[in-house]
Design a protein around this motif. Structure first.
Motif, mmCIF file in Angstrom:
data_model
loop_
_atom_site.group_PDB
_atom_site.id
_atom_site.type_symbol
_atom_site.label_atom_id
_atom_site.label_comp_id
_atom_site.label_asym_id
_atom_site.label_seq_id
_atom_site.Cartn_x
_atom_site.Cartn_y
_atom_site.Cartn_z
ATOM 1 N N SER A 91 0.825 -1.208 0.000
ATOM 2 C CA SER A 91 0.000 0.000 0.000
ATOM 3 C C SER A 91 0.860 1.260 0.000
ATOM 4 C CB SER A 91 -0.938 -0.002 1.218
ATOM 5 O OG SER A 91 -0.209 -0.007 2.420
ATOM 6 N N ILE A 92 2.049 1.184 0.622
ATOM 7 C CA ILE A 92 2.956 2.337 0.633
ATOM 8 C C ILE A 92 3.481 2.632 -0.769
ATOM 9 C CG2 ILE A 92 5.279 3.037 1.346
ATOM 10 C CD1 ILE A 92 4.626 1.834 4.094
ATOM 11 N N VAL A 93 3.847 1.600 -1.506
ATOM 12 C CA VAL A 93 4.331 1.789 -2.888
ATOM 13 C C VAL A 93 3.228 2.394 -3.747
ATOM 14 C CG1 VAL A 93 5.106 0.602 -4.972
ATOM 15 C CG2 VAL A 93 6.046 -0.040 -2.751
ATOM 16 N N VAL A 94 2.020 1.859 -3.616
ATOM 17 C CA VAL A 94 0.896 2.385 -4.398
ATOM 18 C C VAL A 94 0.599 3.832 -3.993
ATOM 19 C CG1 VAL A 94 -1.568 2.154 -4.892
ATOM 20 C CG2 VAL A 94 -0.131 0.111 -4.747
ATOM 21 N N GLY A 95 0.502 4.065 -2.681
ATOM 22 C CA GLY A 95 0.205 5.410 -2.197
ATOM 23 C C GLY A 95 1.288 6.413 -2.547
ATOM 24 N N GLY A 96 2.554 6.009 -2.423
ATOM 25 C CA GLY A 96 3.660 6.892 -2.764
ATOM 26 C C GLY A 96 3.681 7.244 -4.236
ATOM 27 N N THR A 97 3.389 6.268 -5.084
ATOM 28 C CA THR A 97 3.342 6.505 -6.528
ATOM 29 C C THR A 97 2.229 7.479 -6.885
ATOM 30 O OG1 THR A 97 4.193 4.268 -6.948
ATOM 31 C CG2 THR A 97 3.127 5.401 -8.783
ATOM 32 N N ILE A 98 1.072 7.301 -6.248
ATOM 33 C CA ILE A 98 -0.057 8.213 -6.480
ATOM 34 C C ILE A 98 0.323 9.630 -6.057
ATOM 35 C CG2 ILE A 98 -2.385 8.821 -5.690
ATOM 36 C CD1 ILE A 98 -2.943 5.790 -5.480
ATOM 37 N N TYR A 99 0.923 9.744 -4.875
ATOM 38 C CA TYR A 99 1.261 11.057 -4.331
ATOM 39 C C TYR A 99 2.278 11.784 -5.210
ATOM 40 C CZ TYR A 99 2.749 14.685 -1.116
ATOM 41 O OH TYR A 99 3.045 15.902 -0.561
ATOM 42 N N ILE A 100 3.368 11.097 -5.543
ATOM 43 C CA ILE A 100 4.410 11.707 -6.380
ATOM 44 C C ILE A 100 3.859 12.038 -7.767
ATOM 45 C CG2 ILE A 100 6.615 11.300 -7.537
ATOM 46 C CD1 ILE A 100 6.980 11.778 -4.599
ATOM 47 N N GLY A 101 3.107 11.103 -8.347
ATOM 48 C CA GLY A 101 2.583 11.300 -9.701
ATOM 49 C C GLY A 101 1.699 12.530 -9.810
ATOM 50 N N ILE A 130 8.022 17.512 -3.029
ATOM 51 C CA ILE A 130 8.596 16.873 -1.842
ATOM 52 C C ILE A 130 8.155 17.580 -0.565
ATOM 53 C CG2 ILE A 130 10.727 16.132 -0.735
ATOM 54 C CD1 ILE A 130 10.219 14.817 -3.411
ATOM 55 N N SER A 131 7.559 16.831 0.348
ATOM 56 C CA SER A 131 7.110 17.400 1.623
ATOM 57 C C SER A 131 8.262 17.466 2.631
ATOM 58 C CB SER A 131 5.956 16.579 2.196
ATOM 59 O OG SER A 131 6.336 15.231 2.365
ATOM 60 N N PHE A 160 9.104 6.878 0.554
ATOM 61 C CA PHE A 160 9.001 6.779 -0.899
ATOM 62 C C PHE A 160 9.514 8.064 -1.560
ATOM 63 C CE2 PHE A 160 6.957 6.605 -5.025
ATOM 64 C CZ PHE A 160 7.004 5.259 -5.345
ATOM 65 N N GLU A 161 9.172 9.206 -0.938
ATOM 66 C CA GLU A 161 9.642 10.491 -1.447
ATOM 67 C C GLU A 161 11.161 10.562 -1.458
ATOM 68 O OE1 GLU A 161 6.652 14.146 -0.564
ATOM 69 O OE2 GLU A 161 7.512 13.212 1.197
ATOM 70 N N ASP A 162 11.796 9.956 -0.456
ATOM 71 C CA ASP A 162 13.249 10.061 -0.395
ATOM 72 C C ASP A 162 13.917 9.253 -1.499
ATOM 73 O OD1 ASP A 162 15.370 11.286 1.388
ATOM 74 O OD2 ASP A 162 16.088 9.224 1.216
ATOM 75 N N VAL A 163 13.343 8.099 -1.846
ATOM 76 C CA VAL A 163 13.872 7.345 -2.980
ATOM 77 C C VAL A 163 13.715 8.180 -4.249
ATOM 78 C CG1 VAL A 163 13.614 5.269 -4.387
ATOM 79 C CG2 VAL A 163 13.384 5.116 -1.909
ATOM 80 N N PHE A 164 12.524 8.781 -4.400
ATOM 81 C CA PHE A 164 12.291 9.650 -5.558
ATOM 82 C C PHE A 164 13.268 10.814 -5.580
ATOM 83 C CE2 PHE A 164 10.318 13.578 -7.117
ATOM 84 C CZ PHE A 164 10.060 13.226 -8.435
#
Length: 415
Positions: A91-101, A130-131, A160-164
């Protein structure tokens, strides 16, 4: 340097006054710390024949602020745990992708509509995506929401943001500073960042029995030295491989949260978290030049508007994808709306690359506004939710009385 102690002392007094004022007004303390820092910072104008600007001590206060970020994220990690993080992996990967996208796309489109060149567009998109880890951590702790169900997603998006960010800074620095970038280099940077995070989490969890023995120290002095040593080494090493030092601190906290010494660490770390955390927000204010903000007002206000919209939508979608309630999903979008240290870093990269001069004041004003609005909206998230969804709630059919009685027995978490 003769008056460095006096300047530090005055800084602490000003921070204390700001804290007392915010408590009196029942308002988030973060904006008060930032504004008082901005008023007395090196860029502030002189007050007549008096000069209250913090110039000599600014580098030392900045370093103390960096420690504040480490303690804030470390404490947040202690309140969470590796186990909860692993369970929420998908869910974190999905949520992080949605947020960044969502936020990155909105940032690009906004910069395009503002007539920015390509490189400036990419910098602005990064600034608005980035927050702030420090502000998010501070808000979660202050509002006692670390046990809320949506906190897993909030922390997951932060990671997830930090990887991005590691990937994005590699690409952007190549484009802005050298005019080109290596796809292989970017891929390696991303894999190193992701591999480091996973290694700390997996190895740390396996090493819990060993950590329990190593931390079985009677003396509080030695106990703190061991814990602080681990915190500083891991955070410092993470920075050398282009993973934010704050994320390294968060990972150490996540690991130590699994040990039987978690409560003792939490108790001893509190004074350091509060003191150095306040210094971070004050030091952040010192970096803002209030005289350079005027030309970027409308650009910053527009960016704030799209960020709030993007965060709200992304929070709803990310929360619902993880099976969270609508109310918890609203909390996600509001909590991670604040922008801070990473946005300033990206603006600095644009300055180093000789891009348009408006990027610096734009980033400063944009961050300042969201540093004020973010914590305020998070604190008032119940009212925001009721305002936006009250009509829908009234139109919903009444619940079964038996179910309602069961829900009344269960205490509602704050926020």
């Amino acid at each position: 340097m003769d008056h460095i102690i006096l300047e530090i002392g005055l800084a602490v007094v000003l921070i204390a006054i700001a804290g007392l004022l915010s408590a009196k007004l029942k308002f988030s303390v973060i904006p008060f710390y930032i504004i008082v820092g901005m008023v007395v910072g090196p860029h502030a104008p002189k007050w007549g024949v008096f000069d209250f600007r913090f110039i000599e001590s600014a580098p030392l206060i900045e370093f103390m602020g960096r420690l504040g970020v480490l303690f804030l994220l470390f404490y947040l990690g202690l309140e969470f745990s590796v186990g909860r993080l692993i369970k929420s992996g998908r869910s974190i990967v999905v949520g992080g992708t949605i947020y960044i996208g969502i936020n990155f796309t909105l940032g690009l489109l906004y910069a395009l509509l503002a007539g920015m060149p390509l490189k400036e567009m990419l910098v602005i998109a990064g600034i608005t995506t980035i927050s702030s880890s420090a502000i998010v951590a501070k808000v979660l702790v202050d509002l006692k929401r670390t046990a809320n169900p949506e906190t897993e997603m909030i922390l997951g998006i932060t990671l997830f943001e930090d990887v991005f960010l590691a990937v994005y800074i590699s690409i952007l620095s190549g484009l802005v500073l050298s005019g080109s970038t290596s796809i292989t280099g970017v891929a390696v940077s991303a894999l190193i960042a992701l591999g480091f995070m996973l290694a700390i989490i997996v190895i740390g969890r396996k090493a819990v029995p060993l950590l329990n023995k190593l931390l079985d120290i009677r003396s509080n002095e030695l106990f703190l030295l061991v814990v602080f040593g681990a915190l500083m080494v891991v955070a410092g090493f993470s920075e050398t491989i282009h993973v934010a030092e704050a994320i390294g601190a968060l990972l150490v906290g996540l690991v130590l949260a699994e040990t039987e010494h978690m409560k003792r660490i939490e108790h001893l770390i509190l004074p350091f978290r509060d003191f150095f955390g306040a210094m971070f927000f004050f030091s952040f204010g010192l970096t803002i030049d209030p005289t350079a903000l005027g030309g970027a007002v409308w650009l910053a206000l527009g960016a704030v508007a799209i960020t709030l919209i993007g965060n709200f939508v992304a929070g709803l979608l990310a929360g619902r994808s993880a099976g969270l309630s609508q109310k918890a999903s609203v909390n996600i979008g509001l909590t991670i709306a604040s922008r801070g240290e990473f946005s300033i870093v990206l603006a600095g990269l644009g300055k180093a690359g000789g891009l348009l001069g408006i990027l610096q004041p734009f980033a400063a004003l944009y961050v300042l506004i969201l540093a004020i609005l973010g914590p305020l909206l998070t604190k008032e998230s119940k009212h925001v939710y009721r305002l936006l969804f009250a009509r829908r709630s009234r139109s919903e059919p009444a619940k079964d009385p038996a179910q309602s009685s069961i829900e009344r027995v269960q205490p509602e978490r704050e926020g």
